[in-house]
Design a protein around this motif. Structure first.
Motif, PDB file in Angstrom:
ATOM      1  N   GLY A  27     133.152  98.494  34.660  1.00 38.51           N
ATOM      2  CA  GLY A  27     131.932  98.842  33.929  1.00 38.51           C
ATOM      3  C   GLY A  27     131.755 100.261  34.150  1.00 38.51           C
ATOM      4  O   GLY A  27     131.952 100.722  35.104  1.00 38.51           O
ATOM      5  N   THR A  30     126.303 102.879  35.754  1.00 36.48           N
ATOM      6  CA  THR A  30     124.993 102.806  35.371  1.00 36.48           C
ATOM      7  C   THR A  30     123.805 103.739  35.821  1.00 36.48           C
ATOM      8  O   THR A  30     123.974 104.108  36.758  1.00 36.48           O
ATOM      9  CB  THR A  30     124.550 101.215  35.363  1.00 36.48           C
ATOM     10  OG1 THR A  30     124.638 101.049  36.770  1.00 36.48           O
ATOM     11  CG2 THR A  30     125.503 100.234  34.823  1.00 36.48           C
ATOM     12  N   ASP A  35     120.816  98.245  36.625  1.00 36.38           N
ATOM     13  CA  ASP A  35     121.018  98.191  35.089  1.00 36.38           C
ATOM     14  C   ASP A  35     122.630  97.676  35.006  1.00 36.38           C
ATOM     15  O   ASP A  35     123.465  98.617  35.109  1.00 36.38           O
ATOM     16  CB  ASP A  35     120.796  99.459  34.404  1.00 36.38           C
ATOM     17  CG  ASP A  35     119.421  99.666  34.504  1.00 36.38           C
ATOM     18  OD1 ASP A  35     118.487  98.559  34.230  1.00 36.38           O
ATOM     19  OD2 ASP A  35     118.906 100.671  34.388  1.00 36.38           O
ATOM     20  N   GLU A  37     126.065  96.588  33.064  1.00 31.35           N
ATOM     21  CA  GLU A  37     126.578  96.679  31.881  1.00 31.35           C
ATOM     22  C   GLU A  37     126.639  95.205  31.105  1.00 31.35           C
ATOM     23  O   GLU A  37     126.889  94.258  32.027  1.00 31.35           O
ATOM     24  CB  GLU A  37     127.875  97.216  31.728  1.00 31.35           C
ATOM     25  CG  GLU A  37     128.745  97.470  30.390  1.00 31.35           C
ATOM     26  CD  GLU A  37     129.837  97.667  30.486  1.00 31.35           C
ATOM     27  OE1 GLU A  37     130.585  97.896  29.447  1.00 31.35           O
ATOM     28  OE2 GLU A  37     130.694  97.528  31.583  1.00 31.35           O
ATOM     29  N   ARG A  38     126.191  94.965  29.972  1.00 28.30           N
ATOM     30  CA  ARG A  38     126.252  93.546  29.516  1.00 28.30           C
ATOM     31  C   ARG A  38     127.714  93.087  29.260  1.00 28.30           C
ATOM     32  O   ARG A  38     128.532  93.803  28.799  1.00 28.30           O
ATOM     33  CB  ARG A  38     125.578  93.688  27.887  1.00 28.30           C
ATOM     34  CG  ARG A  38     123.961  93.649  28.048  1.00 28.30           C
ATOM     35  CD  ARG A  38     123.642  92.290  28.548  1.00 28.30           C
ATOM     36  NE  ARG A  38     124.027  91.117  27.910  1.00 28.30           N
ATOM     37  CZ  ARG A  38     123.045  90.673  26.788  1.00 28.30           C
ATOM     38  NH1 ARG A  38     122.248  91.532  26.565  1.00 28.30           N
ATOM     39  NH2 ARG A  38     123.667  89.580  26.045  1.00 28.30           N
TER      40      ARG A  38
END
Lengths: 582, 162
Positions: A27, A30, A35, A37-38
């Motif tokens: 990812g 962030t 937070d 990452e989806r």
């Protein structure tokens, strides 16, 4: 604490918070540390072994966690620098502080406490809100109801309220069983989630007497598993309670129930969910301990992920295990509320196509406590806090428990047993829960209870021969270092006071312990009797609770014993499961 | 149910005679009826008196067993109570005539021996008293040959769990 917050934000851009699985795309870094990452379409949140720590804690991870045989040098048996190297964590980072014992005292001041249910609540709510309604599930791996004076006094009822507010949907158990069947059932009646255990059955006598069971036909005492709809995907969650409850604890708490690993029954359950219920993923919520889970993953097929606990190993990345049916990932999510495991599954065409896992340290300084949970914590602590907040003493040094053979807090307990009960030798159990106190910090009864609060705290004084003492050490040592994980119980080596010995972990059962010596340098004699004090016996005892004995010792202000624990290790020179001094 | 030492050998005899109902209830096991036993054979006193496992097998069967994955033994890794360790055996072998249990380091290794009449499902569940951590072996006699499965069962003083 603005400075600390800034330190944390600077230091948390480390590997674990941004790392996915090996072979998977990492990812992007962030903005906020929480937070994420989806990824994927179903999120499973996992906490375990919180040991009822409602408030943020200091908890030092082990500097000795040896693996032997095939487990040597493999996760979870890595400590210190070897651990940081294996998982790509920067030595001076906040993650290094959360996951290892490296420079603990310095880092504790810098990064502060971890966990706390009000902080957990804030983080968990955010992680759930991030993916949207009904796209996540929250699981607890057990050892939720025990570990504080409050939980012990309330038989876990305080933690049921906290669990309901936190939103735990399913759990399994270990210390939960030590409150006995009635208290357990009373708590479960108020628990809004499900208690799952595929490996707890009625004994033959209890079944014959029509004792209460979830499924009288099979004798299963509890519901073994549940199917959750997460974002429109059917996922089976199977519970695996601690397999050795009636052995590790007094059998009188669970007279009607028999446990065990039971991987054949587990296989049938997995196959049933796969073939009949058409689930897209199978998750095992396990309190086996990590070594047992790794072996189980190699034998049982069809489990996608084992979310593990018990051994309190905080392992940043899942371990991939190959078996006859494919691959199973094994995790272990630490202890004391320090971590939240985040498992994101990508489910396509009726199966798991990809996963991403993170074990997030819960830095209390970075999370605003949830007001409702804070109110609940204050409410349940209220009636007792005055009784338990008197200062008994100040910590004369860093007090911690976790290490395979000793911890300074256990040395203190052993000193208290020897001195208050006029014994020659003290034995104290190698629990893996129990908080850490920095040198100079006050020690209150509440702190002491967080090291000792169990339902069988009675002390004893017994006459034991030298060979009996040696047998006890050998027996417990085999629970820790048997080359076959299925013969291990978890927990650490029994702590001793007034006795030094040499241990060779890689030896076979009965041959690990040697050179038993008394403080005067004399060898322990096999046939001679010694006065031994201890607590937490599986046999019923009648002495004062251990916390009273230790409190008396602390209040008397006796000079601290600074003798190093007398355990000499052999054959571990190249083992990365031990941090060497100097 | 706990078995005291003095009851120990007496109990083995009872089980052998098919009177050990408590251990056999509901498990599809038909223990041999006393009269059938009498007709078939006499009580193998010599085998039960042997100290070692090899001697006991020799006294009971007069031959040795070979390990077989067709003998499925279910026993705990760690006993919850060494006085009553549940051990059961099933097998896919045909023409089974007896099933025996041995505890290697008990004072007398042979713990129980069951005659399986023709037409009976070869499945036995019983509880063995174990002196200490040691191997438990199940022997299935089928078609005149001996097949075995072995598992170590740990007997521990307990306590000190994490």
């Amino acid at each position: 604490m603005i400075i600390r917050r800034r330190e944390l934000l600077k230091a948390t851009a480390a590997a674990t918070l941004a790392a996915g699985l090996p072979h998977l795309v990492r990812g992007a870094e962030t903005a906020g540390v929480y937070d994420l990452e989806r990824f994927g379409n179903a999120r499973i949140l996992h906490i375990t072994d919180t040991h009822a720590q409602l408030r943020p804690v200091l908890f030092r991870e082990p500097s000795v966690n040896l693996g032997v045989g095939a487990m040597a040098g493999q996760p979870p048996h890595l400590v210190g620098k070897a651990f940081l190297d294996r998982f790509g964590i920067r030595p001076d980072s906040a993650d290094a502080y959360a996951f290892t014992s490296v420079e603990f005292e310095k880092a504790a001041v810098r990064f502060g406490r971890l966990g706390g249910f009000a902080h957990l609540k804030t983080l968990i709510d955010k992680l759930r809100a991030d993916v949207g309604e009904r796209r996540s599930v929250l699981l607890d791996g057990g050892d939720l109801w025990q570990g504080t004076g409050l939980a012990n006094t309330m038989k876990g009822a305080d933690m049921v309220e906290a669990a309901n507010l936190l939103g735990i949907e399913a759990m399994t158990g270990h210390w939960e069983f030590t409150y006995g069947e009635q208290a357990l059932r009373d708590n479960l009646a108020r628990f809004k989630g499900e208690f799952l255990a595929q490996n707890v059955f009625l004994t033959e006598e209890a079944a014959f007497n029509d004792a209460k069971a979830f499924d009288p036909a099979s004798g299963r005492v509890f519901k073994p598993s549940t199917i959750k709809d997460i974002g429109g995907h059917r996922i089976a969650i199977i519970g695996q309670a601690f397999p050795y409850v009636p052995i590790a604890h007094p059998k009188r708490f669970t007279p009607d129930w028999t446990f065990g690993i039971r991987d054949e029954e587990l296989q049938k359950l997995v196959d049933g969910h796969r073939n009949n219920d058409k689930v897209e993923a199978v998750i095992l919520l396990s309190h086996n301990g990590m070594d047992v889970d790794l072996k189980l993953a190699s034998r049982v097929t069809g489990i996608d992920v084992i979310l593990g606990g018990h051994t309190h190993d905080a392992i940043p990345l899942p371990i991939t295990v190959t078996n006859a049916g494919g691959v199973t990932l094994v995790t272990n999510a630490g202890s004391n509320g320090k971590f939240v495991g985040v498992l994101d599954l990508e489910l396509t065409k009726g199966k798991v196509a990809n996963v991403r896992y993170r074990l997030l340290p819960v830095f209390s300084e970075l999370l605003k406590p949830d007001p409702a949970m804070q109110t609940l914590i204050d409410k349940v602590r209220g009636p007792h806090v005055a009784d338990w907040s008197d200062k008994l003493a100040s910590a004369d040094r860093l007090l911690y428990r976790r290490d395979n053979f000793s911890g300074t807090v256990d040395q203190l307990i052993c000193d208290a047993l020897v001195s208050e009960l006029n014994a020659e030798i003290a034995l104290s159990p190698g629990f893996r829960w129990g908080l850490t106190t920095l040198a100079g910090q006050p020690l209150t009864m509440e702190d002491l209870l967080s090291e000792t609060a169990i339902t069988y705290p009675e002390t004893y004084v017994a006459s034991m021969t030298g060979s009996q003492i040696r047998d006890v050490l050998e027996d417990v040592c085999d629970n820790l270092f048997n080359a076959d994980p299925y013969y291990q119980q978890g927990g650490d080596m029994v702590r001793v006071g007034g006795l030094a010995y040499t241990c060779t972990p890689a030896e076979s059962a009965g041959k690990r312990i040697s050179e038993l010596k008394l403080p005067n340098g004399r060898h322990l004699e096999s046939g001679k009797s010694y006065k031994v004090a201890g607590w937490a016996s599986v046999n019923q005892q009648s002495g004062a609770p251990v916390w009273e004995v230790v409190a008396r010792h602390l209040r008397a202000g006796r000079p601290a014993n600074r003798d190093a624990p007398g355990v000499t290790l052999k054959g571990v020179d190249d083992n990365p499961g031990i941090v060497r001094q100097g | 149910m706990s078995i005291t030492t003095s009851e120990f050998s007496g109990r083995r005899r009872l089980v052998l005679k098919g009177a050990g109902v408590a251990a056999l209830i509901g498990l599809g096991v038909v223990a041999i009826a006393p009269q059938a036993l009498a007709a078939n054979d006499k009580y193998p006193e010599d085998a039960f008196k042997q100290k070692g496992q090899a001697d006991a097998i020799k006294a009971l069967y007069g031959k040795t067993a070979e390990p077989s994955d067709k003998v499925k033994m279910d026993a705990p890794e760690i006993a919850e109570n060494g006085a009553v360790v549940p051990v059961s055996v099933t097998t896919t072998l045909t023409d089974v005539t007896s099933i025996s249990f041995l505890v290697a380091e008990n004072p007398n290794a042979l713990a129980a021996s069951y005659r399986i009449p023709a037409g009976t499902v070869p499945s036995v569940a019983n509880r063995l008293k174990m002196a200490k951590t040691t191997n438990v072996t199940a022997i299935v006699e089928a078609g005149g040959k001996l097949f075995s499965a072995t598992k170590e069962v740990k007997v521990t003083v307990g306590g000190c769990g994490g």
